[in-house]
Design a protein around this motif. Structure first.
Motif, PDB file in Angstrom:
ATOM      1  N   MET A  83      32.097  33.202  48.526  1.00 63.61           N
ATOM      2  CA  MET A  83      33.084  34.068  49.143  1.00 63.61           C
ATOM      3  C   MET A  83      33.173  35.373  48.337  1.00 63.61           C
ATOM      4  N   ARG A  84      33.100  36.477  49.041  1.00 62.62           N
ATOM      5  CA  ARG A  84      33.093  37.788  48.387  1.00 62.62           C
ATOM      6  C   ARG A  84      34.272  38.626  48.866  1.00 62.62           C
ATOM      7  N   ILE A  85      34.539  39.676  48.119  1.00 62.56           N
ATOM      8  CA  ILE A  85      35.607  40.612  48.452  1.00 62.56           C
ATOM      9  C   ILE A  85      34.975  41.916  48.896  1.00 62.56           C
ATOM     10  N   MET A  86      35.497  42.480  49.979  1.00 60.21           N
ATOM     11  CA  MET A  86      35.003  43.758  50.493  1.00 60.21           C
ATOM     12  C   MET A  86      35.997  44.855  50.132  1.00 60.21           C
ATOM     13  N   ALA A 100      29.202  37.244  44.087  1.00 55.89           N
ATOM     14  CA  ALA A 100      29.795  35.962  44.466  1.00 55.89           C
ATOM     15  C   ALA A 100      30.857  35.482  43.472  1.00 55.89           C
ATOM     16  N   LEU A 101      30.745  35.886  42.211  1.00 58.18           N
ATOM     17  CA  LEU A 101      31.713  35.465  41.197  1.00 58.18           C
ATOM     18  C   LEU A 101      32.927  36.388  41.107  1.00 58.18           C
ATOM     19  N   GLY A 102      32.875  37.526  41.798  1.00 53.71           N
ATOM     20  CA  GLY A 102      33.999  38.456  41.772  1.00 53.71           C
ATOM     21  C   GLY A 102      34.098  39.276  40.504  1.00 53.71           C
ATOM     22  N   SER A 152      41.179  44.105  37.321  1.00 53.82           N
ATOM     23  CA  SER A 152      42.576  43.700  37.134  1.00 53.82           C
ATOM     24  C   SER A 152      42.732  42.189  37.279  1.00 53.82           C
ATOM     25  N   LYS A 153      41.917  41.567  38.122  1.00 53.55           N
ATOM     26  CA  LYS A 153      41.974  40.114  38.335  1.00 53.55           C
ATOM     27  C   LYS A 153      41.304  39.343  37.207  1.00 53.55           C
TER      28      LYS A 153
END
Length: 139
Positions: free
Chosen positions: A1-4, A20-22, A136-137
């Protein structure tokens, strides 16, 4: 799961995607839109969600320097609401003050021509927005 990550303008949306690891953000493309005509590139965003297995959006939120929200900030809020309504995925508005200017400076420092800068500036701004969020995460 990825972030756009998305940098929303009136004519284009810069798109970046996380690994994939963010941990890292990579620019993938600039989607043509026409805000005035109500064309927001949703079909292309849908294709990219499927291709990259996107689970979340980060939309650049251009606040004014005094922390108020102007017309571009309101447009980002509306785009974020459209994404949430259309795709049912979480959407984070991320403060992007000075991101486009920072991206431009980076490209100038790298001696990228004005014509080439114009073609990649929105994608680069999307990378900076997304990378700021990822950093930040992962602190």
């Amino acid at each position: 799961m990825r972030i756009m990550g998305l940098d929303v303008g009136t004519k284009t949306v810069g798109v970046a995607i996380s690994d994939a690891l963010g941990w890292t953000a990579q620019g993938i493309e600039t989607v043509k839109i026409d805000e005035d005509a109500g064309q927001f590139g949703i079909n292309r965003i849908r294709e990219l969600i499927a291709e990259y297995d996107v689970s979340e959006f980060v939309v650049g939120y251009p606040k004014n320097m005094n922390n108020t929200i102007g017309p571009r900030g309101e447009a980002s809020e509306q785009y974020a609401a459209l994404l949430k309504e259309t795709f049912g995925l979480p959407v984070v508005l991320w403060d992007e003050r000075l991101t486009t200017m920072a991206a431009e400076r980076l490209l100038i420092d790298a001696d990228v021509s004005r014509k080439k800068r114009k073609n990649v500036i929105d994608k680069m701004a999307a990378v900076m927005i997304l990378q700021g969020y990822l950093d930040s995460k992962n602190r």
